[in-house]
Enzyme design. Structure first.
Site, PDB file in Angstrom:
ATOM      1  N   THR A 377      -6.195  -0.728  -8.785  1.00  0.00           N
ATOM      2  CA  THR A 377      -4.951  -0.003  -8.589  1.00  0.00           C
ATOM      3  C   THR A 377      -3.962  -0.582  -9.596  1.00  0.00           C
ATOM      4  O   THR A 377      -4.278  -1.516 -10.303  1.00  0.00           O
ATOM      5  CB  THR A 377      -4.485  -0.203  -7.125  1.00  0.00           C
ATOM      6  OG1 THR A 377      -5.541   0.219  -6.262  1.00  0.00           O
ATOM      7  CG2 THR A 377      -3.243   0.555  -6.772  1.00  0.00           C
ATOM      8  N   THR A 395      -2.865   4.726  -8.070  1.00  0.00           N
ATOM      9  CA  THR A 395      -4.279   4.368  -8.195  1.00  0.00           C
ATOM     10  C   THR A 395      -5.181   5.565  -8.408  1.00  0.00           C
ATOM     11  O   THR A 395      -4.827   6.706  -8.092  1.00  0.00           O
ATOM     12  CB  THR A 395      -4.752   3.620  -6.919  1.00  0.00           C
ATOM     13  OG1 THR A 395      -6.076   3.132  -7.109  1.00  0.00           O
ATOM     14  CG2 THR A 395      -4.707   4.519  -5.709  1.00  0.00           C
ATOM     15  N   ASN A 397      -8.249   4.700  -7.241  1.00  0.00           N
ATOM     16  CA  ASN A 397      -9.112   3.971  -6.315  1.00  0.00           C
ATOM     17  C   ASN A 397     -10.013   3.022  -7.092  1.00  0.00           C
ATOM     18  O   ASN A 397      -9.598   1.929  -7.416  1.00  0.00           O
ATOM     19  CB  ASN A 397      -9.905   4.893  -5.394  1.00  0.00           C
ATOM     20  CG  ASN A 397     -10.536   4.115  -4.234  1.00  0.00           C
ATOM     21  OD1 ASN A 397     -10.040   3.063  -3.857  1.00  0.00           O
ATOM     22  ND2 ASN A 397     -11.617   4.621  -3.688  1.00  0.00           N
ATOM     23  N   GLY A 470      -6.842  -3.614  -3.693  1.00  0.00           N
ATOM     24  CA  GLY A 470      -7.539  -3.104  -2.521  1.00  0.00           C
ATOM     25  C   GLY A 470      -7.003  -3.708  -1.248  1.00  0.00           C
ATOM     26  O   GLY A 470      -5.788  -3.774  -1.029  1.00  0.00           O
TER      27      GLY A 470
END
Length: 568
Positions: A377, A395, A397, A470
């Site tokens: 991100t 982001t 991901n 994350g």
């Protein structure tokens, strides 16, 4: 008399000398980031930070700079910067008004709860992580336009002009970018079935130009937000996705809207902390952890000491256990935010904490671990000359998202569908368990860990902070705030400091390798904690801005990335 006078002078000289020496020593031990009088932009790439500052120099404000910085990251930092992803904004206006914008991706209309399961009910490997079926409806363009339209000062053409020039004229590949591209090259080639613009032939110091992206950005500049969701770009995007097996349609794009939401705001000592609400878990978890640790004297325990780590880890366990069961998209799930963040509830959560041994994870309710968010991100923080401050995390991901690159448009697409629980109650591809609150449904937003956060002190702006990472995002933001507030580090020192992380399951403390006192690690292990220094070599890449007592700004840019602060 003369003798007394001489002695007094000698004592005075010695005292003055010691005072000067002490001042110099203190100054030398303080590692500060960039200092600026009025304006600061901190992001993952120098090019993006410079473009953001240039927009401010032209009379734009933080929301104009947001659009410029985010699009410049899409050009120069395609690993996470994006047109094909989404994110969250937290803002504080000069008059103290605060709010958040949710431009998280959504599930397509044709989505179903079991769309990633085979006929036997087993999760189909890779279906939610790479390729067309992994892609959620992008929200980035909707987000930056919604924020700029409401608060911005400049016209879109002025804002995007330097970004388009960056895409046309090119930027220099860094050593870290060379490493990332090489790492993902085989997967990107396999998913796209060919070599794309970003490939392992690129080396550090090479210049790369993205003419297709320049053309896409020019159309968006000319035609506005709807170019991406209803115009030529939308049609090209959907046509491409159809060839890759995606279920996203023109109707999906046309229906997408970013959404203003009330922020999560709470007190910690004399700080007022404002963060993002669900569908991000960041603000709720940050509130829970900080309220659970507030009764403990961390400053007395010491920075990254045994007791400090124990208190923080045990609070993290309990917050992540709650995250797993209760949190999801508030448009689809009822969330008892008032209860989850209440003092009574959180004091009760820590009742069984003991410094003598770890609290067993199977004794901590509640539920199953929800959703996984990859490390790849990016975050940026901006303070403008008008006194406005923003924190934005965005982001794709995974690194380069779904690995799908739209050649004709010049950008990568997200793999955010993997942030849903593909099968509640069983491990996903990353070994984490899913929960019903985060199950898949049409137009639902997937749970996130992004935690863009703004902190006030005595009613005035104090900090803007955030990070990728994350599930470690929340704990990295937490530790940066504590490092400044409890342990009196500068913003740069707070960001540079080694970080640790616990998320309830798996039952271990992640620690940056070779960064912590070996005796502390041994003491933790002796108490029964499992330490893992290998699974997460980097825990967060934090960017932050701190208001100093004299009213100047300190920009902290994480040494773990290519991040850069620029200001004036």
């Amino acid at each position: 008399m003369n003798r007394l006078l001489t002695l007094f002078i000698l004592v005075l000289i010695n005292f003055t000398s010691c005072k000067n020496e002490t001042k110099t020593t203190i100054s030398e031990t303080k590692n500060r980031g960039l200092i600026a009088r009025k304006v600061m932009v901190v992001s993952a790439r120098e090019e993006a930070s410079k473009i953001g500052v240039d927009i401010l120099k032209q009379g734009g404000n933080a929301f104009d700079a947001m659009m410029a910085t985010e699009m410049a990251l899409a050009v120069a930092y395609p690993y996470a910067g994006n047109l094909g992803g989404g994110g969250f904004l937290v803002y504080r206006m000069a008059d103290g008004k605060k709010g958040t914008l949710d431009y998280r991706e959504k599930a397509p209309l044709a989505s179903t709860k079991d769309m990633y399961l085979d006929e036997n009910g087993a999760v189909i490997k890779n279906l939610s992580t790479v390729g067309g079926m992994a892609v959620g409806i992008p929200g980035t363009i909707a987000g930056i336009f919604k924020a700029q339209e409401r608060f911005g000062k400049l016209d879109v053409a002025t804002i995007l002009k330097p970004v388009i020039e960056l895409a046309k004229n090119g930027y220099i590949i860094t050593r870290k970018q060379e490493t990332r591209i090489a790492h993902y090259d085989s997967m990107i080639r396999a998913v796209n079935e060919k070599e794309i613009l970003y490939n392992n032939n690129l080396k550090a110091d090479d210049k790369i130009m993205n003419l297709a992206l320049a053309e896409t950005l020019q159309r968006i500049s000319d035609n506005g937000r709807d170019e991406f969701y209803k115009g030529e770009t939308a049609k090209k995007l959907v046509a491409f996705l159809k060839t890759k097996g995606s279920i996203i349609t023109l109707e999906d794009l046309a229906k997408y809207e970013a959404k203003w939401r009330d922020p999560i705001t709470f007190q910690y000592n004399d700080l007022t902390i404002t963060s993002i609400a669900p569908p991000s878990s960041g603000g709720v978890c940050l509130t829970q952890i900080m309220k659970m640790i507030e009764p403990f004297d961390l400053k007395d325990f010491g920075h990254n000491s045994l007791k400090t780590i124990q208190v923080v880890v045990e609070a993290e366990k309990r917050a992540y256990a709650d995250r797993s069961f209760y949190l999801g998209d508030p448009d689809f799930v009822d969330i008892s935010l008032k209860t989850l963040t209440s003092d009574v509830y959180l004091q009760n959560r820590m009742k069984n904490f003991s410094f003598e041994n770890p609290t067993p994870v199977d004794s901590i309710s509640h539920g199953n671990v929800a959703g996984y968010e990859s490390d790849e991100t990016t975050h940026y923080s901006i303070v403008d000359q008008f006194g406005n401050a923003i924190a934005v995390t965005t982001t794709l991901n995974g690194g380069y998202g779904s690995k799908l690159f739209v050649d004709e448009l010049g950008f990568f697409l997200n793999n955010e569908m993997d942030d849903f629980s593909s099968k509640p109650g069983e491990p996903n591809y990353y070994g984490l368990i899913g929960a019903d609150a985060n199950s898949i449904a049409p137009e639902k937003r997937m749970l996130s860990s992004m935690t863009p956060t703004i902190i006030e002190k005595d009613g005035e702006f104090y900090m803007s902070v955030g990070t990728p990472g994350g599930s470690t995002i929340i704990t990295s933001v937490l530790q940066t705030i504590l490092n400044v507030h409890e342990f009196e580090l500068t913003m740069q020192e707070a960001i540079n400091a080694p970080r640790f992380h616990n998320q309830w399951l798996p039952d271990e403390i992640l620690m940056e390798p070779n960064a912590f006192d070996i005796n502390i690690i041994k003491q933790l292990e002796a108490l029964g904690y499992t330490i893992n220094e290998s699974r997460s070599p980097i825990i967060g890449i934090v960017d932050g801005i701190l208001m100093l007592e004299n009213g100047t700004l300190e920009g902290g840019a994480d040494k773990r990335g290519d991040d850069t602060a620029v200001g004036f």
